[in-house]
Scaffold this motif. Structure first.
Motif, PDB file in Angstrom:
ATOM      1  N   TYR A 193      85.002  30.430  35.577  1.00 19.41           N
ATOM      2  CA  TYR A 193      85.175  31.775  36.127  1.00 19.41           C
ATOM      3  C   TYR A 193      86.640  32.169  36.263  1.00 19.41           C
ATOM      4  N   TYR A 194      87.542  31.202  36.498  1.00 20.98           N
ATOM      5  CA  TYR A 194      88.930  31.502  36.852  1.00 20.98           C
ATOM      6  C   TYR A 194      89.838  31.685  35.643  1.00 20.98           C
ATOM      7  N   LEU A 195      89.346  31.492  34.424  1.00 23.78           N
ATOM      8  CA  LEU A 195      90.178  31.575  33.230  1.00 23.78           C
ATOM      9  C   LEU A 195      90.072  32.966  32.587  1.00 23.78           C
ATOM     10  N   ASN A 196      91.095  33.323  31.803  1.00 25.03           N
ATOM     11  CA  ASN A 196      91.141  34.593  31.081  1.00 25.03           C
ATOM     12  C   ASN A 196      91.324  34.273  29.601  1.00 25.03           C
ATOM     13  N   LEU A 197      90.222  34.323  28.833  1.00 26.46           N
ATOM     14  CA  LEU A 197      90.174  33.695  27.518  1.00 26.46           C
ATOM     15  C   LEU A 197      90.173  34.673  26.347  1.00 26.46           C
ATOM     16  N   ILE A 198      90.136  35.984  26.549  1.00 27.53           N
ATOM     17  CA  ILE A 198      90.188  36.931  25.431  1.00 27.53           C
ATOM     18  C   ILE A 198      91.141  38.069  25.765  1.00 27.53           C
ATOM     19  N   ASP A 199      91.744  38.659  24.696  1.00 30.91           N
ATOM     20  CA  ASP A 199      92.590  39.842  24.850  1.00 30.91           C
ATOM     21  C   ASP A 199      92.670  40.555  23.506  1.00 30.91           C
ATOM     22  N   GLU A 234      92.138  16.402  25.400  1.00 31.83           N
ATOM     23  CA  GLU A 234      91.750  16.590  26.798  1.00 31.83           C
ATOM     24  C   GLU A 234      92.339  17.871  27.374  1.00 31.83           C
ATOM     25  N   GLU A 235      93.287  18.462  26.718  1.00 31.27           N
ATOM     26  CA  GLU A 235      93.901  19.703  27.180  1.00 31.27           C
ATOM     27  C   GLU A 235      93.171  20.900  26.561  1.00 31.27           C
ATOM     28  N   TYR A 236      93.298  22.048  27.209  1.00 24.04           N
ATOM     29  CA  TYR A 236      92.617  23.250  26.737  1.00 24.04           C
ATOM     30  C   TYR A 236      93.466  24.483  27.048  1.00 24.04           C
ATOM     31  N   VAL A 237      93.137  25.558  26.375  1.00 24.12           N
ATOM     32  CA  VAL A 237      93.817  26.839  26.601  1.00 24.12           C
ATOM     33  C   VAL A 237      93.136  27.536  27.778  1.00 24.12           C
ATOM     34  N   SER A 238      93.943  27.984  28.735  1.00 25.17           N
ATOM     35  CA  SER A 238      93.393  28.559  29.961  1.00 25.17           C
ATOM     36  C   SER A 238      93.613  30.069  30.085  1.00 25.17           C
ATOM     37  N   SER A 239      94.504  30.651  29.260  1.00 26.46           N
ATOM     38  CA  SER A 239      94.733  32.098  29.335  1.00 26.46           C
ATOM     39  C   SER A 239      95.480  32.574  28.095  1.00 26.46           C
ATOM     40  N   VAL A 240      95.203  33.845  27.713  1.00 23.32           N
ATOM     41  CA  VAL A 240      95.916  34.493  26.602  1.00 23.32           C
ATOM     42  C   VAL A 240      96.219  35.933  27.009  1.00 23.32           C
ATOM     43  N   SER A 241      97.371  36.465  26.463  1.00 24.99           N
ATOM     44  CA  SER A 241      97.744  37.843  26.777  1.00 24.99           C
ATOM     45  C   SER A 241      98.700  38.367  25.708  1.00 24.99           C
ATOM     46  N   TRP A 242      98.420  39.570  25.191  1.00 27.96           N
ATOM     47  CA  TRP A 242      99.257  40.215  24.183  1.00 27.96           C
ATOM     48  C   TRP A 242     100.356  41.039  24.835  1.00 27.96           C
ATOM     49  N   ILE A 243     101.553  41.034  24.201  1.00 39.37           N
ATOM     50  CA  ILE A 243     102.578  41.973  24.603  1.00 39.37           C
ATOM     51  C   ILE A 243     102.162  43.371  24.176  1.00 39.37           C
ATOM     52  N   LYS A 244     102.753  44.414  24.752  1.00 38.62           N
ATOM     53  CA  LYS A 244     102.314  45.780  24.496  1.00 38.62           C
ATOM     54  C   LYS A 244     102.386  46.148  23.022  1.00 38.62           C
ATOM     55  N   GLU A 245     103.410  45.691  22.317  1.00 36.11           N
ATOM     56  CA  GLU A 245     103.565  46.025  20.906  1.00 36.11           C
ATOM     57  C   GLU A 245     102.581  45.288  20.008  1.00 36.11           C
ATOM     58  N   GLY A 246     102.003  44.211  20.477  1.00 40.26           N
ATOM     59  CA  GLY A 246     100.979  43.491  19.745  1.00 40.26           C
ATOM     60  C   GLY A 246     101.483  42.491  18.724  1.00 40.26           C
ATOM     61  N   LYS A 449      72.731  45.180  28.467  1.00 38.22           N
ATOM     62  CA  LYS A 449      72.206  43.827  28.617  1.00 38.22           C
ATOM     63  C   LYS A 449      72.052  43.168  27.250  1.00 38.22           C
ATOM     64  N   GLY A 450      72.213  41.864  27.226  1.00 38.60           N
ATOM     65  CA  GLY A 450      72.082  41.117  25.983  1.00 38.60           C
ATOM     66  C   GLY A 450      72.550  39.682  26.130  1.00 38.60           C
ATOM     67  N   HIS A 451      73.533  39.469  27.006  1.00 35.32           N
ATOM     68  CA  HIS A 451      74.014  38.111  27.238  1.00 35.32           C
ATOM     69  C   HIS A 451      72.976  37.314  28.021  1.00 35.32           C
ATOM     70  N   THR A 452      72.853  36.048  27.670  1.00 42.76           N
ATOM     71  CA  THR A 452      71.902  35.165  28.360  1.00 42.76           C
ATOM     72  C   THR A 452      72.587  34.273  29.383  1.00 42.76           C
ATOM     73  N   ALA A 453      73.905  34.393  29.514  1.00 44.10           N
ATOM     74  CA  ALA A 453      74.671  33.660  30.539  1.00 44.10           C
ATOM     75  C   ALA A 453      75.743  34.604  31.070  1.00 44.10           C
ATOM     76  N   ARG A 454      76.435  34.207  32.115  1.00 41.71           N
ATOM     77  CA  ARG A 454      77.334  35.124  32.801  1.00 41.71           C
ATOM     78  C   ARG A 454      78.485  35.578  31.904  1.00 41.71           C
ATOM     79  N   VAL A 455      78.888  36.826  32.110  1.00 39.85           N
ATOM     80  CA  VAL A 455      80.022  37.394  31.392  1.00 39.85           C
ATOM     81  C   VAL A 455      81.308  36.858  32.022  1.00 39.85           C
ATOM     82  N   LEU A 456      82.204  36.338  31.178  1.00 37.52           N
ATOM     83  CA  LEU A 456      83.441  35.724  31.675  1.00 37.52           C
ATOM     84  C   LEU A 456      84.621  36.682  31.632  1.00 37.52           C
ATOM     85  N   ASN A 457      84.772  37.424  30.527  1.00 36.80           N
ATOM     86  CA  ASN A 457      85.931  38.313  30.360  1.00 36.80           C
ATOM     87  C   ASN A 457      85.544  39.547  29.557  1.00 36.80           C
ATOM     88  N   LEU A 458      86.337  40.605  29.749  1.00 36.24           N
ATOM     89  CA  LEU A 458      86.211  41.842  28.982  1.00 36.24           C
ATOM     90  C   LEU A 458      87.566  42.201  28.386  1.00 36.24           C
TER      91      LEU A 458
END
Length: 507
Positions: A193-199, A234-246, A449-458
């Motif tokens: 729940y605490y991660l931000n995985l799409i942008d 054992e490590e993983y990506v926990s967050s991603v974010s684009w700069i405004k220019e992309g 509706k359509g997801h069968t598990a909780r929505v994590l990010n938008l």
């Protein structure tokens, strides 16, 4: 002589049947006389009847019925007729008779009358009746419907009106597809729940973090590129974010690193280390990159200089999971697992340290969903976790809560629409749906509706027409929920083209 005596006797006998002149009238004669008088007083339209016929009818009607009315004795029930006649003639005054005669003569006249004659008839009608006969008519065979007079207040008596809004002029509601436009596989996406995985970038590239890897999906071409993969499994990506220019992508990892990538060259530009735990939230403000970690600290990084760590914000006691700069760059909103929402200024205070200008404590669960209104820079929307389930709208200048709504489910993410006065929220337990809300009433527009598990990010597309949702069911779904009206889109395109022409002429 005897003959005359016989005639006299006959005449004397016949005189016995004649009525007595000075004697009182019989009861049936009095009834007939009273009926005749009342009929003469109340109606001028009653026909003149002979005395014999009137007396006979009155006499027959005044008889007391031999059978009690209402009791059936094998014969049809006979109701005694009213005194004065066997049929009902309604009472009509002399004024009504004149009006009726006038209307009959008027209806039989030809339709094409001169204006002078019409005005003359209207004047006669007003003088005779006190009103215009045309205005008194309710039903007509032709012509326009009558309107209520000006200033008329009693709407119950208005039978016809032309001021009703036609059904065709009512603005139709916007069509929002209930099914996703596309469904993409997202294997091994972390159900955290605490991660931000799409942008979604301004160049139409969707960055997705799948466990230890980051993939870029081009919406236009459909191409998929593997941007990076962690060296340690054992490590993983926990967050991603684009700069405004992309053109640059910031990546936070579970080993407290903050990486900066050039997506065109597919090359890592620098690796910034300042946190002591995983980096779970990121947000850009021009060249300043803000990051929040599990310890509750927020760091500002200036990506242009070697000493990138320029400030530390200490206002949370648990993991920062929501982080977002306002559109004008004046404030930074942060939400954390300690149920707090802090509003930070972009500049330091007099003491040389950063301190929140507002702290909201109304949420009863972790606050991950944090989003600024694009057309009101001082309005913020926040959503609470499982123990709270509320979306709250804040005025960060006054510190007041403008609105609050119970969603009855965990709020994982919130996005404001740039095309409509609406916002969309992603939810977890128990329906795992997306909900569109009307602003500022916070009335539900629709549910997706359509997801069968909780929505994590938008994440929202650069044109603001589409929303991507990542869920724990290892799928990405793209929803066309904010499409622009084609007419409005044409007007915007014309305005942009005219601005570019003006800009070119000035240059």
């Amino acid at each position: 002589m005897a003959h005359f005596v016989f005639e006299n006797d006959i005449n004397s006998i016949l005189k016995l049947d004649t009525p007595i002149t000075n004697a009182p009238l019989a009861r049936w004669q009095r009834k007939a006389k009273e009926g005749t008088c009342s009929s003469a007083n109340t109606s001028v339209n009653t026909s003149v009847l002979s005395p014999m016929k009137a007396s006979n009818r009155s006499h027959s009607s005044s008889k007391t019925p031999s059978k009690t009315p209402g009791k059936s004795q094998g014969k049809s029930q006979v109701t005694p007729s009213r005194a004065g006649g066997d049929r009902f003639i309604p009472n009509r005054s002399a004024m009504q008779m004149d009006v009726a005669s006038f209307l009959l003569s008027k209806e039989n006249e030809p339709a094409d009358q001169s204006p002078t004659k019409k005005e003359q008839q209207k004047a006669w009608s007003v003088n005779l009746n006190g009103f215009d006969v045309e205005d008194a008519k309710i039903l007509r065979m032709g012509g326009k419907l009558l309107n209520a007079p000006e200033g008329y207040q009693n709407n119950l008596k208005v039978l016809y009106s032309q001021k009703t809004t036609p059904g065709s002029s009512k603005k139709p509601g916007r069509y929002i597809p209930s099914m996703p436009d596309r469904v993409l596989d997202a294997p091994d996406i972390r159900n955290d729940y605490y991660l931000n995985l799409i942008d979604w970038s301004s160049q139409n590239l969707l960055a997705v973090a799948l466990n230890d890897s980051v993939y870029l999906w081009n919406y236009v071409s459909g191409d998929i590129v593997l941007l990076l993969q962690m060296e340690n499994l054992e490590e993983y990506v926990s967050s991603v974010s684009w700069i405004k220019e992309g053109n640059y992508l910031a990546v936070g990892t579970s080993n407290s690193e903050l990486q900066l990538w050039d997506v065109q060259q597919q090359k890592r530009l620098r690796n910034m280390v300042s946190h002591s735990s995983r980096v779970s939230a990121l947000s850009w403000n021009n060249h300043i990159l803000s990051s929040g970690c599990r310890t509750g600290h927020i760091h500002h990084h200036d990506v242009r200089v070697a000493q990138h760590h320029v400030a530390t914000l200490s206002g949370h006691s648990q993991e920062v999971c929501g982080l977002k700069w306002s559109p004008d760059g004046r404030y930074l909103a942060s939400g954390a697992n300690d149920n707090l929402v802090n509003i930070w200024p972009s500049t330091q205070g007099d003491s040389g340290e950063f301190s929140p200008v507002q702290t909201f404590t109304q949420h009863l669960g972790a606050v991950k969903a944090v989003s600024w209104c694009p057309w009101q820079s001082n309005v913020l929307a926040t959503g609470g976790g499982t123990n709270d389930r509320h979306i709250r709208i804040w005025n960060v200048c006054s510190g007041t809560c403008l609105n609050s709504v119970d969603t009855h489910s965990q709020v994982c993410s919130i996005l404001w629409s740039t095309n409509h006065k609406e916002l969309i929220s992603g939810h977890g337990f128990a329906q795992n749906q997306l909900v569109l809300w009307k602003y500022p009433t916070m009335a539900r527009v629709t549910e997706l509706k359509g997801h069968t598990a909780r929505v994590l990010n938008l994440a929202m597309s650069p044109d603001g027409s589409m929303v991507a949702s990542a869920a724990a069911d290892e799928t990405l779904r793209l929803w066309k929920c904010f499409e622009v009206d084609p007419v409005i889109k044409k007007e915007k395109d014309k305005a942009r083209s005219s601005k570019s022409i003006i800009h070119q002429s000035i240059r």
